[in-house]
Design a protein around this motif. Structure first.
Motif, mmCIF file in Angstrom:
data_model
loop_
_atom_site.group_PDB
_atom_site.id
_atom_site.type_symbol
_atom_site.label_atom_id
_atom_site.label_comp_id
_atom_site.label_asym_id
_atom_site.label_seq_id
_atom_site.Cartn_x
_atom_site.Cartn_y
_atom_site.Cartn_z
ATOM 1 N N GLU A 339 0.833 -1.200 0.000
ATOM 2 C CA GLU A 339 0.000 0.000 0.000
ATOM 3 C C GLU A 339 0.870 1.253 0.000
ATOM 4 O OE1 GLU A 339 -3.329 1.976 2.966
ATOM 5 O OE2 GLU A 339 -3.293 -0.208 2.716
ATOM 6 N N TYR A 340 1.976 1.211 0.761
ATOM 7 C CA TYR A 340 2.853 2.386 0.802
ATOM 8 C C TYR A 340 3.554 2.588 -0.539
ATOM 9 C CZ TYR A 340 6.515 5.663 1.940
ATOM 10 O OH TYR A 340 7.341 6.760 1.928
ATOM 11 N N ALA A 341 3.987 1.500 -1.172
ATOM 12 C CA ALA A 341 4.650 1.626 -2.471
ATOM 13 C C ALA A 341 3.706 2.215 -3.509
ATOM 14 C CB ALA A 341 5.163 0.265 -2.936
ATOM 15 N N GLN A 342 2.442 1.783 -3.490
ATOM 16 C CA GLN A 342 1.471 2.344 -4.422
ATOM 17 C C GLN A 342 1.245 3.828 -4.146
ATOM 18 O OE1 GLN A 342 -2.022 -0.130 -5.535
ATOM 19 N NE2 GLN A 342 -1.209 -1.650 -4.121
ATOM 20 N N HIS A 343 1.199 4.182 -2.870
ATOM 21 C CA HIS A 343 1.019 5.590 -2.516
ATOM 22 C C HIS A 343 2.221 6.419 -2.980
ATOM 23 C CE1 HIS A 343 0.014 9.156 -0.169
ATOM 24 N NE2 HIS A 343 1.242 9.120 0.330
ATOM 25 N N SER A 344 3.429 5.918 -2.736
ATOM 26 C CA SER A 344 4.636 6.649 -3.123
ATOM 27 C C SER A 344 4.699 6.848 -4.632
ATOM 28 C CB SER A 344 5.885 5.909 -2.634
ATOM 29 O OG SER A 344 5.905 5.824 -1.230
ATOM 30 N N GLU A 345 4.341 5.798 -5.375
ATOM 31 C CA GLU A 345 4.353 5.920 -6.834
ATOM 32 C C GLU A 345 3.299 6.918 -7.304
ATOM 33 O OE1 GLU A 345 4.380 2.389 -9.124
ATOM 34 O OE2 GLU A 345 6.259 1.667 -8.236
ATOM 35 N N ARG A 346 2.170 6.946 -6.623
ATOM 36 C CA ARG A 346 1.144 7.923 -7.005
ATOM 37 C C ARG A 346 1.658 9.343 -6.815
ATOM 38 N NH1 ARG A 346 -5.206 8.298 -4.951
ATOM 39 N NH2 ARG A 346 -5.740 10.042 -6.335
ATOM 40 N N VAL A 347 2.326 9.591 -5.681
ATOM 41 C CA VAL A 347 2.911 10.915 -5.443
ATOM 42 C C VAL A 347 3.955 11.224 -6.506
ATOM 43 C CG1 VAL A 347 4.304 12.295 -3.849
ATOM 44 C CG2 VAL A 347 2.451 10.855 -2.962
ATOM 45 N N LEU A 348 4.826 10.272 -6.786
ATOM 46 C CA LEU A 348 5.894 10.444 -7.764
ATOM 47 C C LEU A 348 5.362 10.817 -9.140
ATOM 48 C CD1 LEU A 348 8.898 9.969 -8.683
ATOM 49 C CD2 LEU A 348 8.237 7.605 -9.099
ATOM 50 N N LEU A 349 4.301 10.138 -9.559
ATOM 51 C CA LEU A 349 3.807 10.296 -10.919
ATOM 52 C C LEU A 349 2.816 11.444 -11.069
ATOM 53 C CD1 LEU A 349 3.409 6.515 -11.783
ATOM 54 C CD2 LEU A 349 5.177 8.067 -12.620
ATOM 55 N N GLU A 350 1.895 11.581 -10.132
ATOM 56 C CA GLU A 350 0.855 12.592 -10.314
ATOM 57 C C GLU A 350 1.341 14.007 -10.032
ATOM 58 O OE1 GLU A 350 -2.973 11.636 -8.666
ATOM 59 O OE2 GLU A 350 -2.881 9.564 -9.405
ATOM 60 N N THR A 351 2.469 14.151 -9.338
ATOM 61 C CA THR A 351 3.032 15.490 -9.180
ATOM 62 C C THR A 351 3.787 15.938 -10.423
ATOM 63 O OG1 THR A 351 4.990 14.552 -8.087
ATOM 64 C CG2 THR A 351 3.224 15.386 -6.665
ATOM 65 N N ARG A 352 3.850 15.082 -11.428
ATOM 66 C CA ARG A 352 4.505 15.432 -12.698
ATOM 67 C C ARG A 352 3.519 15.935 -13.747
ATOM 68 N NH1 ARG A 352 9.575 13.283 -13.739
ATOM 69 N NH2 ARG A 352 9.054 13.282 -15.962
ATOM 70 N N ILE A 353 2.232 15.832 -13.489
ATOM 71 C CA ILE A 353 1.249 16.152 -14.523
ATOM 72 C C ILE A 353 0.454 17.403 -14.180
ATOM 73 C CG2 ILE A 353 1.080 13.771 -15.346
ATOM 74 C CD1 ILE A 353 -1.451 13.426 -13.735
ATOM 75 N N VAL A 354 -0.083 18.038 -15.209
ATOM 76 C CA VAL A 354 -0.775 19.307 -15.016
ATOM 77 C C VAL A 354 -2.062 19.137 -14.207
ATOM 78 C CG1 VAL A 354 -2.164 19.236 -17.139
ATOM 79 C CG2 VAL A 354 -1.380 21.450 -16.236
#
Length: 413
Positions: A339-354
């Protein structure tokens, strides 16, 4: 040479998926990625899983690849049905590589046909292939369009001959406007891929490439900073002092110039390295990666993701071919994301998009970073405060895009 595969848990030979992947599947989109691992020449900067004819060796053949990829796709559809995943039509398809267009257009069409047979395509499905400018002609592109392809992404990289030489690209700058015209003639959307920061490339060189790309009037542009990957020819040349190492400050200047010129020409950024003319010309396939949707990746070294389970295929075409012939999964290994890895990846990826990352998904500690990110000009203050009644979101500013790792690290500290 291609980089090594990541470590992971053993992947079962029958490809069986855990029941956990079914949860929430009806709310997730589904796409297909097809990796075509062949190139005419290996570019000096590339560490992708690609092979020239001399590197293939026995037991692997471009001629038989379309049948092998199609067999894996049928295997995948069966595997998904057996675990009880709901029926979902494919919304995006992406053929990457390598150079997919080294295969005959009829081979790519055959693979797309298998995807249609196994899952079906949404009525507005986006179907893309990457292509080198010197690997297609108008008739080739027409065959793809007739088969259902909607989009082509040309690896332009630069419009400056000495830069193309450093990158080991085989096309000439004059070829790019021709292939763009041919793609338009047959009704395909066009994306151009650029690389900046090549050793020896000046700011003026980069501006020339930007201007040349804009003159083609594409629908979409990607611009990636050159990363020197260990084990590549380029890394060895830099280590020996034959070529100067890329300069980070110049990279930043180049990015700012590109963003300014693309914006003036009517393009809007929607991901750190991607700009489009409109919502309808964004790469929906790549957006699916960045927003955590499901996809099946077929081909040597291809990665897949369904419901928090990620797996990756064996790398070499020969090993892949042997597994397909034996009727077993070509997966090398896999991991079930915590669950934490999925959360971290979401932060990593969605902070890159408009469209940004909804602040409500952050925990209390992570939210503490928001005021300082606003104060330092790294994220848009109005978006973060939810102005005009919108959901508060983390959306990077231009400075935040240049310092994306800083934004992520301060949230996930």
């Amino acid at each position: 040479m291609p980089s090594a595969l990541p470590e992971g848990d053993p992947a079962p030979a029958d490809g069986a998926l855990p029941l956990s992947v079914v949860s929430g599947a009806g709310q997730r989109g589904f796409g297909v990625y097809v990796h075509v691992p062949y190139c005419r020449v290996r570019c000096g900067y590339c560490d992708f899983n690609t092979y020239t004819a001399s590197e293939l060796g026995g037991g692997a053949s471009q001629a038989g690849y379309a049948r092998e990829a199609a067999a894996e796709l049928s295997f995948g559809a069966k595997t998904m049905r057996e675990v009880g995943l709901p029926e979902r039509k494919v919304s995006t398809v992406f053929f990457g590589g390598g150079t997919p267009t080294l295969l005959p257009a009829t081979d790519l069409s055959f693979i797309l046909g298998r995807i249609k047979e196994e899952w079906g395509l949404e009525n507005d499905a986006e179907v893309t292939t990457e292509a080198n400018p010197d690997s297609v002609d108008e008739e080739y592109l027409r065959t793809l369009a007739d088969a259902g392809f909607t989009r082509v992404s040309f690896g332009m990289q630069s419009a400056v001959p000495h830069v193309l030489r450093v990158l080991d690209r085989t096309h000439t700058p004059e070829r790019v406007p021709l292939v763009v015209e041919w793609a338009r003639n047959v009704g395909l959307q066009v994306s151009l891929d650029l690389i900046y920061g090549t050793p020896g490339e000046s700011l003026a060189d980069w501006e020339q490439s930007i201007d040349a790309a804009l003159a083609c009037e594409p629908d979409h542009i990607s611009a990636y900073a050159l990363i020197v990957e260990s084990g590549t020819k380029l890394a060895a040349q830099i280590r020996r002092g034959e070529i100067a190492e890329p300069d980070d400050d110049l990279h930043a200047e180049m990015y700012e110039l590109a963003d300014r010129k693309f914006g003036a020409a009517g393009f809007e950024w929607y991901e750190i390295s991607n700009w489009s003319r409109s919502l309808s010309t964004r790469s929906r396939h790549n957006l699916a990666y960045w927003t955590g949707e499901d996809w099946w990746g077929a081909g040597p070294g291809a990665h897949s993701h369904i419901g928090g389970l990620r797996w990756w295929n064996v790398k070499h075409p020969r090993a892949y071919s042997e597994r397909i012939a034996a009727g077993v999964s070509p997966a090398h290994a896999r991991e079930e994301l915590s669950e934490y890895a999925q959360h971290s990846e979401r932060v990593l990826l969605e902070t890159r998009i408009v469209d940004g990352l909804a602040i409500e998904v952050l925990d209390d500690t992570e939210r503490e970073a928001v005021p300082s990110l606003i104060a330092d000009g790294l994220i848009d203050g109005r978006a973060a405060l939810g102005s005009s009644g919108s959901t508060p979101r983390i959306v990077p500013t231009l400075r935040g895009r240049l310092l994306a790792d800083t934004v992520i690290n301060r949230i996930l500290r």
